[in-house]
Design an enzyme around this catalytic site. Structure first.
Site, mmCIF file in Angstrom:
data_model
loop_
_atom_site.group_PDB
_atom_site.id
_atom_site.type_symbol
_atom_site.label_atom_id
_atom_site.label_comp_id
_atom_site.label_asym_id
_atom_site.label_seq_id
_atom_site.Cartn_x
_atom_site.Cartn_y
_atom_site.Cartn_z
ATOM 1 N N MET A 97 0.800 -1.223 0.000
ATOM 2 C CA MET A 97 0.000 0.000 0.000
ATOM 3 C C MET A 97 0.840 1.285 0.000
ATOM 4 O O MET A 97 0.491 2.253 0.653
ATOM 5 C CB MET A 97 -0.971 -0.006 1.196
ATOM 6 C CG MET A 97 -1.917 -1.195 1.201
ATOM 7 S SD MET A 97 -2.896 -1.349 -0.321
ATOM 8 C CE MET A 97 -4.034 0.006 -0.091
ATOM 9 N N ARG A 98 1.950 1.248 -0.716
ATOM 10 C CA ARG A 98 2.747 2.465 -0.890
ATOM 11 C C ARG A 98 2.798 2.801 -2.375
ATOM 12 O O ARG A 98 3.025 1.909 -3.194
ATOM 13 C CB ARG A 98 4.200 2.264 -0.426
ATOM 14 C CG ARG A 98 4.367 1.863 0.991
ATOM 15 C CD ARG A 98 4.042 2.954 1.968
ATOM 16 N NE ARG A 98 4.888 4.135 1.857
ATOM 17 C CZ ARG A 98 4.591 5.296 2.439
ATOM 18 N NH1 ARG A 98 3.474 5.432 3.124
ATOM 19 N NH2 ARG A 98 5.408 6.324 2.334
ATOM 20 N N ASN A 114 2.015 -6.103 -10.377
ATOM 21 C CA ASN A 114 1.082 -5.833 -9.283
ATOM 22 C C ASN A 114 -0.237 -6.522 -9.576
ATOM 23 O O ASN A 114 -0.584 -6.734 -10.737
ATOM 24 C CB ASN A 114 0.846 -4.319 -9.177
ATOM 25 C CG ASN A 114 -0.111 -3.953 -8.054
ATOM 26 O OD1 ASN A 114 -0.013 -4.496 -6.947
ATOM 27 N ND2 ASN A 114 -1.041 -3.046 -8.322
ATOM 28 N N HIS A 116 -4.299 -5.930 -8.929
ATOM 29 C CA HIS A 116 -5.227 -4.861 -8.564
ATOM 30 C C HIS A 116 -6.650 -5.430 -8.609
ATOM 31 O O HIS A 116 -7.021 -6.091 -9.584
ATOM 32 C CB HIS A 116 -5.090 -3.695 -9.546
ATOM 33 C CG HIS A 116 -5.976 -2.552 -9.194
ATOM 34 N ND1 HIS A 116 -5.690 -1.690 -8.160
ATOM 35 C CD2 HIS A 116 -7.162 -2.143 -9.696
ATOM 36 C CE1 HIS A 116 -6.659 -0.793 -8.054
ATOM 37 N NE2 HIS A 116 -7.562 -1.048 -8.982
ATOM 38 N N SER A 143 -6.969 -7.681 -11.969
ATOM 39 C CA SER A 143 -6.000 -7.549 -13.065
ATOM 40 C C SER A 143 -4.590 -7.674 -12.516
ATOM 41 O O SER A 143 -4.286 -7.114 -11.463
ATOM 42 C CB SER A 143 -6.109 -6.154 -13.717
ATOM 43 O OG SER A 143 -7.435 -5.846 -14.074
ATOM 44 N N GLU A 150 2.552 5.895 -13.522
ATOM 45 C CA GLU A 150 1.174 6.317 -13.239
ATOM 46 C C GLU A 150 0.428 5.195 -12.507
ATOM 47 O O GLU A 150 0.473 4.030 -12.934
ATOM 48 C CB GLU A 150 0.457 6.658 -14.553
ATOM 49 C CG GLU A 150 -0.842 7.385 -14.334
ATOM 50 C CD GLU A 150 -1.606 7.650 -15.631
ATOM 51 O OE1 GLU A 150 -2.804 7.876 -15.562
ATOM 52 O OE2 GLU A 150 -0.980 7.595 -16.719
ATOM 53 N N ASP A 152 -1.702 2.340 -11.163
ATOM 54 C CA ASP A 152 -2.629 1.334 -11.705
ATOM 55 C C ASP A 152 -2.905 1.524 -13.199
ATOM 56 O O ASP A 152 -3.994 1.194 -13.680
ATOM 57 C CB ASP A 152 -3.956 1.339 -10.921
ATOM 58 C CG ASP A 152 -3.753 1.029 -9.449
ATOM 59 O OD1 ASP A 152 -2.828 0.267 -9.130
ATOM 60 O OD2 ASP A 152 -4.528 1.549 -8.620
ATOM 61 N N GLN A 180 -10.492 -15.335 -7.138
ATOM 62 C CA GLN A 180 -9.898 -15.313 -8.490
ATOM 63 C C GLN A 180 -8.451 -14.822 -8.460
ATOM 64 O O GLN A 180 -7.603 -15.320 -9.190
ATOM 65 C CB GLN A 180 -10.716 -14.397 -9.418
ATOM 66 C CG GLN A 180 -12.114 -14.882 -9.664
ATOM 67 C CD GLN A 180 -12.145 -16.245 -10.306
ATOM 68 O OE1 GLN A 180 -11.413 -16.506 -11.252
ATOM 69 N NE2 GLN A 180 -12.978 -17.132 -9.797
#
Ligand code: GRF
Length: 207
Positions: A97-98, A114, A116, A143, A150, A152, A180
């Site tokens: 969460m950074r 990552n 998301h 995803s 930038e 996500d 999932q």
């Protein structure tokens, strides 16, 4: 004697409970998995995933971001140094969460992924499940993407979809998506670690 292909040394960065982390560790225990989880790094000493990782025999490091104050890059330099000491080749963010600075992202470009909890480009940022319910979408999901500066906005490697059902609240929808995530992320990491998927000039290339 045939030599096994080398497994890519992977670090997982977490901030919380680490269920995606645990799924990646479990997948990497498979004999043919192309990544080895060599290190778990948390930016919070109370991240539940640290204990889970240790329980699986994975090396852990806690690099608390708070002593660095507003100097995000100084925190990232400390993380980067540890990753280099441990000869890490790939990074999987899993509930980390950074927000990362362009300095760090560029340094690891193409080797930093990552997960998301939304069907990107929809619902970047936080509170994705509440926002999906609010928007009235009938389909939601998760995803895995390459990280770019930038938030996500990086090229998507893989997605999984779930229906939004009548009566869903945030918790029910989050649980359906998380189920999932735990399958999608190990598959996506395997694709990147094996080289079947790569980031080339800002675009996902599959071979
Ligand atoms: C997951 O929903 C992930 O998609 C998001 O944060 C959550 C982390 O959960 N980025 P966990 O720590 O993997 O359990």
């Amino acid at each position: 004697m045939s030599a096994e292909p080398p497994r890519r040394r992977t670090a997982i960065l977490i901030s919380g409970r680490g269920s995606n982390m645990a799924a990646l560790i479990a997948a990497a225990q498979g004999p043919d998995y192309p990544a080895e989880i060599a290190l778990v790094v948390a930016n919070r000493p109370d991240a539940g995933g640290l204990e889970r990782a240790r329980g699986e025999g994975v090396a852990t490091a806690c690099i608390d971001h708070r002593p660095f104050g507003r100097d995000r890059e100084a925190f990232e330099r400390a993380v980067d140094e540890r990753l280099r000491i441990d000869q890490i080749e790939l990074i999987a963010l899993a509930g980390f969460m950074r927000i990362l600075t362009p300095w760090f992202v560029r340094r690891w470009e193409g080797r930093l992924i990552n997960i998301h909890p939304s069907l990107l480009p929809l619902f970047r940022g936080t509170h994705t499940h509440a926002r999906a319910l609010e928007a009235g979408v009938t389909e939601h999901g998760c995803s895995v993407h390459f990280v770019v500066p930038e938030l996500d906005a990086g090229p998507v490697i893989a997605q999984a979809r779930v229906p939004v059902l009548p009566g869903d609240d945030e918790g029910a929808l989050a649980a359906r998506v998380l189920e999932q995530e735990l399958t999608l992320y190990p598959q996506a990491l395997a694709e990147v670690a094996s080289g079947r998927v790569a980031l080339v000039e800002g675009v996902v290339r599959r071979s």
